[in-house]
Design a protein around this motif. Structure first.
Motif, PDB file in Angstrom:
ATOM      1  N   SER A  56       0.679  -1.416   0.004  1.00 30.17           N
ATOM      2  CA  SER A  56      -0.214  -0.040   0.018  1.00 30.17           C
ATOM      3  C   SER A  56       0.815   1.291  -0.333  1.00 30.17           C
ATOM      4  CB  SER A  56      -1.055   0.451   0.751  1.00 30.17           C
ATOM      5  OG  SER A  56      -1.959   1.215   1.663  1.00 30.17           O
ATOM      6  N   LYS A  62     -12.477  -5.498 -10.678  1.00 33.19           N
ATOM      7  CA  LYS A  62     -12.795  -5.779  -9.190  1.00 33.19           C
ATOM      8  C   LYS A  62     -12.481  -7.361  -9.203  1.00 33.19           C
ATOM      9  CE  LYS A  62     -15.552  -2.767  -6.749  1.00 33.19           C
ATOM     10  NZ  LYS A  62     -16.717  -2.224  -6.079  1.00 33.19           N
ATOM     11  N   ASN A  65     -15.096  -8.079  -4.667  1.00 33.46           N
ATOM     12  CA  ASN A  65     -15.920  -7.045  -3.479  1.00 33.46           C
ATOM     13  C   ASN A  65     -13.778  -6.847  -3.522  1.00 33.46           C
ATOM     14  OD1 ASN A  65     -18.129  -8.029  -4.008  1.00 33.46           O
ATOM     15  ND2 ASN A  65     -17.521  -9.336  -2.158  1.00 33.46           N
ATOM     16  N   SER A  66     -13.095  -6.779  -3.703  1.00 33.93           N
ATOM     17  CA  SER A  66     -11.515  -6.356  -3.586  1.00 33.93           C
ATOM     18  C   SER A  66     -10.966  -6.037  -5.313  1.00 33.93           C
ATOM     19  CB  SER A  66     -11.298  -6.988  -2.852  1.00 33.93           C
ATOM     20  OG  SER A  66     -10.383  -8.063  -3.462  1.00 33.93           O
ATOM     21  N   THR A  67      -9.873  -4.809  -4.284  1.00 34.46           N
ATOM     22  CA  THR A  67      -9.537  -4.465  -6.379  1.00 34.46           C
ATOM     23  C   THR A  67      -8.000  -4.865  -6.312  1.00 34.46           C
ATOM     24  OG1 THR A  67      -8.672  -2.254  -5.026  1.00 34.46           O
ATOM     25  CG2 THR A  67     -11.539  -1.855  -6.068  1.00 34.46           C
ATOM     26  N   PRO A  91      -4.175  -9.984  -4.124  1.00 33.78           N
ATOM     27  CA  PRO A  91      -4.279 -10.810  -2.775  1.00 33.78           C
ATOM     28  C   PRO A  91      -3.919 -12.671  -3.183  1.00 33.78           C
ATOM     29  CG  PRO A  91      -6.603  -9.491  -3.786  1.00 33.78           C
ATOM     30  CD  PRO A  91      -5.601  -9.780  -4.613  1.00 33.78           C
ATOM     31  N   GLU A  93     -16.430 -10.681   2.103  1.00 32.58           N
ATOM     32  CA  GLU A  93     -15.467  -9.446   1.447  1.00 32.58           C
ATOM     33  C   GLU A  93     -14.229  -8.769   3.320  1.00 32.58           C
ATOM     34  OE1 GLU A  93     -16.798  -5.259   0.702  1.00 32.58           O
ATOM     35  OE2 GLU A  93     -17.846  -6.138   1.187  1.00 32.58           O
ATOM     36  N   ASP A  94     -14.619  -9.553   4.046  1.00 33.65           N
ATOM     37  CA  ASP A  94     -13.817  -8.878   5.280  1.00 33.65           C
ATOM     38  C   ASP A  94     -12.998  -9.898   5.071  1.00 33.65           C
ATOM     39  OD1 ASP A  94     -13.842  -7.292   7.481  1.00 33.65           O
ATOM     40  OD2 ASP A  94     -13.963  -9.678   8.384  1.00 33.65           O
ATOM     41  N   SER A 147     -10.864  -9.167   1.778  1.00 34.45           N
ATOM     42  CA  SER A 147      -9.813  -7.866   2.148  1.00 34.45           C
ATOM     43  C   SER A 147      -8.168  -7.945   3.178  1.00 34.45           C
ATOM     44  CB  SER A 147     -10.297  -6.864   3.216  1.00 34.45           C
ATOM     45  OG  SER A 147     -11.024  -6.966   4.019  1.00 34.45           O
ATOM     46  N   LYS A 148      -8.558  -8.761   4.091  1.00 31.63           N
ATOM     47  CA  LYS A 148      -7.156  -9.024   5.401  1.00 31.63           C
ATOM     48  C   LYS A 148      -6.261  -9.543   4.848  1.00 31.63           C
ATOM     49  CE  LYS A 148     -10.388  -7.550   8.499  1.00 31.63           C
ATOM     50  NZ  LYS A 148     -11.055  -8.726  10.434  1.00 31.63           N
TER      51      LYS A 148
END
Length: 233
Positions: free
Chosen positions: A60, A73, A76-78, A94, A111-112, A115-116
């Motif tokens: 990041s 996408k 649901n994540s980019t 990811p 999605e959660d 994202s991790k």
């Protein structure tokens, strides 16, 4: 990674200090600090732990230093695409590590959870459209003496193939794939599709007897990713 130099300065350490901390040579750190460096996942993990950040946070900070294009996408994540020249891009994806296999099989649409996940980068020639994911490969079933082998511990980049496409044409035959099957994640070569019985035959590149071909029913496959790139550790 340009961000490594910034993190070193904040911590007030030199390249030798960082090299000693993660167990590599000074020359290796010098290479890692270059833009678009290809860092093996085990050393990337050591670096993240040393600086007390996640791998995702490392990337990041890295991509925020330069112009970034946000790609399609995935669940649901980019994912991020950074052009670095004519037909050259760095894509940040990811990563499902072996420790996350079981949870990914249960929560690949969460999605959660997605994202991790940690993030890893690949260099690709052209931007790839579609759903992408990287996987750590476990086991020796795809190892051989040829260049097309996939060694234990390798990271592969996969593009998701809708399951209905496997039944409509033969273009995925002999493709290397990551298959989310029940509670397992398999890396195999697809060698046959049986339309009548609605199964696919999975083949291992390792010729040892314990890696014989086997069939799996299509209706038990959750996701199918065609392998389009690999990184060796």
């Amino acid at each position: 990674m340009f961000v490594l130099k910034q993190l070193r300065r904040k911590k007030r350490i030199n390249q030798t200090d960082l090299a000693n901390a993660i167990g590599v040579s000074l020359r290796t750190i010098q290479l890692y600090e270059k833009k678009n460096a290809n860092i093996p996942i085990k050393n990337l993990t050591k670096i993240a732990e040393y600086f007390e950040v996640t791998i995702a946070e490392l990337y990041s900070q890295e991509v925020n230093e330069e112009e970034v294009v946000y790609g399609s996408k995935f669940q649901n994540s980019t994912y991020l695409i950074k052009p670095i020249g004519t037909k050259k891009n760095i894509i940040s994806i990811p990563l499902v590590t072996s420790e996350n296999y079981s949870q990914y099989c249960r929560e690949f649409q969460n999605e959660d959870f997605l994202s991790k996940l940690p993030v890893i980068s690949f260099m690709i020639k052209d931007a790839v459209q579609g759903n992408l994911m990287a996987f750590e490969i476990v086991g020796s079933s795809m190892e051989n003496d040829r260049i097309d082998g996939i060694l234990n511990g390798s990271i592969v980049l996969g593009k998701e193939v809708p399951l209905e496409n496997l039944t409509l044409n033969e273009k995925y035959k002999n493709s290397k794939a990551v298959i989310i099957y029940g509670e397992s994640i398999l890396c195999k070569e697809l060698v046959r599709h049986d339309e009548k019985n609605e199964t696919i035959t999975c083949h291992s590149l390792n010729t040892s007897p314990e890696y014989a071909d086997f069939e799996i029913p299509l209706n038990q496959i959750k996701q199918f990713f065609k392998v389009i790139k690999k990184q060796m550790d």
